[in-house]
Design a protein around this motif. Structure first.
Motif, short mmCIF file in Angstrom:
data_model
loop_
_atom_site.label_atom_id
_atom_site.label_comp_id
_atom_site.label_asym_id
_atom_site.label_seq_id
_atom_site.Cartn_x
_atom_site.Cartn_y
_atom_site.Cartn_z
N ILE A 5 109.31 19.89 33.24
CA ILE A 5 108.95 19.50 31.87
C ILE A 5 110.07 19.86 30.90
N SER A 6 110.67 21.03 31.07
CA SER A 6 111.75 21.46 30.18
C SER A 6 112.94 20.51 30.28
N ARG A 7 113.24 20.08 31.48
CA ARG A 7 114.37 19.16 31.66
C ARG A 7 114.11 17.83 30.97
N LEU B 95 116.96 24.63 22.65
CA LEU B 95 115.95 25.54 23.18
C LEU B 95 114.66 25.56 22.35
N PRO B 96 114.74 25.66 21.01
CA PRO B 96 113.48 25.60 20.23
C PRO B 96 112.72 24.30 20.38
N ALA B 97 113.46 23.19 20.57
CA ALA B 97 112.78 21.90 20.74
C ALA B 97 112.04 21.82 22.05
N THR B 98 112.44 22.63 23.03
CA THR B 98 111.80 22.61 24.35
C THR B 98 110.59 23.52 24.42
N GLY C 47 108.02 24.14 22.48
CA GLY C 47 106.71 23.64 22.11
C GLY C 47 106.00 22.96 23.27
N ALA C 48 106.70 22.04 23.94
CA ALA C 48 106.09 21.32 25.06
C ALA C 48 105.75 22.26 26.20
N VAL C 49 106.61 23.24 26.45
CA VAL C 49 106.37 24.17 27.55
C VAL C 49 105.19 25.08 27.24
N LEU C 50 105.02 25.47 25.98
CA LEU C 50 103.88 26.30 25.60
C LEU C 50 102.57 25.55 25.80
N VAL C 51 102.57 24.25 25.54
CA VAL C 51 101.38 23.44 25.81
C VAL C 51 101.08 23.46 27.31
N TYR C 52 102.11 23.31 28.12
CA TYR C 52 101.93 23.35 29.57
C TYR C 52 101.41 24.72 30.02
N ALA C 53 101.91 25.77 29.38
CA ALA C 53 101.46 27.12 29.74
C ALA C 53 99.99 27.31 29.40
N THR C 54 99.56 26.79 28.27
CA THR C 54 98.15 26.90 27.88
C THR C 54 97.25 26.18 28.88
N ALA C 55 97.69 25.00 29.32
CA ALA C 55 96.89 24.25 30.28
C ALA C 55 96.90 24.89 31.66
N ASP C 56 97.91 25.68 31.96
CA ASP C 56 98.07 26.26 33.29
C ASP C 56 97.46 27.66 33.40
N ASN D 218 115.50 14.25 26.43
CA ASN D 218 115.07 13.47 25.27
C ASN D 218 115.70 14.01 23.98
N ALA D 219 115.75 15.34 23.86
CA ALA D 219 116.34 15.94 22.66
C ALA D 219 117.84 15.68 22.58
#
Length: 297
Positions: free
Chosen positions: A156-158, A189-192, A194-203, A163-164
């Motif tokens: 996901i980070s990649r 790094l800051p742009a990445t 947010g998306a990873v934190l969403v993944y962490a919440t779901a995981d 995209n960024a």
């Protein structure tokens, strides 16, 4: 003030049942030493297996330990384990994924092939292999689960990093002479995150279940430390005589996992832009078109 209002607004859109359940477990875990009415490891064989009473609201287990105190302390153990696993796994995943998305080329190819191998192997197999090498203990379990969970975060980070990096302002930064380190740490790094934190919440729910599974198998948290999976395996021999000892930790684990899953799904959906063809927008366009037609007539 804007951050606080944004957070409160997002919280209002969350499912209340999930927020209440996760908030309860977080509160119980944070203040477990103060909320537990008894020492969770104190044994009293004279009252072993007794049911609920005024002294022990949820009864005691087969060794005379207070069940409520052990459930509260188990919430602390499980939540701390979930946070440690997610922090370590996503730190590794973000580092590898953003470097791959930033560098591209052969660096991207090599790192992503390693990620593909990690994704192809079931997480439980990876965890069992690591624990088999280093032995069964709390910290080895954290390491094993982190090594099993990082590939998804890296992928996901990649994707977010690529995209960024394709956005115009990144090219403008290069033209203006911004250093690679500044582009990476200040903008990419800051742009990445947010998306990873969403993944962490779901995981988080899956990680909590994995911790309980390894403890149930005797490869995770070791007794007498209270943990829901450990409590389940301890109570299995007494399932027919006293099902309460199995049901209570099972219910606690189920509520925590379901709460995390619902909350993670809600967080992910709140980040998805609403489709232009939604029913509300379509009705508004229909009313506007009718009003325009009547005005023209």
């Amino acid at each position: 003030m804007n951050i606080a209002s944004t957070f409160l607004g997002a919280l209002k859109r969350m499912p209340r049942a999930a927020v209440v359940a996760i908030g309860f477990f977080v509160f119980a875990g944070a203040f477990a030493p103060f909320l537990a009415p008894h020492d969770p490891n104190a044994q009293n064989l004279l009252i072993a297996g007794e049911g609920p009473s005024t002294a022990h609201w949820l009864g005691v287990d087969h060794l005379g330990r207070d069940t409520l105190s052990r459930l509260i302390m188990a919430a602390r153990t499980s939540l701390v384990g979930v946070c440690l696993v997610l922090a370590l796994a996503h730190s590794i995943g973000i580092a590898i994924g953003t470097i791959a998305g930033y560098r591209r080329g052969w660096t991207d190819e090599v790192l992503m092939r390693i990620v593909d191998v990690g994704l192809a192997i079931p997480s439980l197999i990876v965890s069992l292999a690591v624990i088999g090498i280093f032995g069964a203990s709390y910290w080895n379990m954290i390491l094993a689960l982190a090594l099993a969970w990082w590939p998804g975060s890296a992928r996901i980070s990649r994707a977010v990093a690529v995209n960024a990096m394709n956005r115009p302002h990144m090219e403008a930064l290069r033209v203006l002479g911004a250093s690679p380190l500044r582009i990476y740490f200040v903008h990419l790094l800051p742009a990445t995150l947010g998306a990873v934190l969403v993944y962490a919440t779901a995981d988080a729910g899956a990680v909590a279940l994995a911790i309980a599974t390894l403890s149930f198998l005797g490869l995770g948290i070791q007794p007498p430390t209270p943990e829901w999976g450990q409590m389940l395996v301890d109570a299995l021999p007494y399932l027919e005589a006293d099902p309460r000892q199995v049901m209570l930790p099972g219910i606690a684990l189920t509520l925590a996992v379901i709460g995390f899953n619902i909350l993670g799904e809600a967080v992910a959906l709140n980040r998805v832009p609403k489709p232009l063809g939604s029913a509300l927008l379509a009705s508004r366009r229909r009313v506007t078109a009718l009003w325009t037609k009547e005005t023209a007539v």
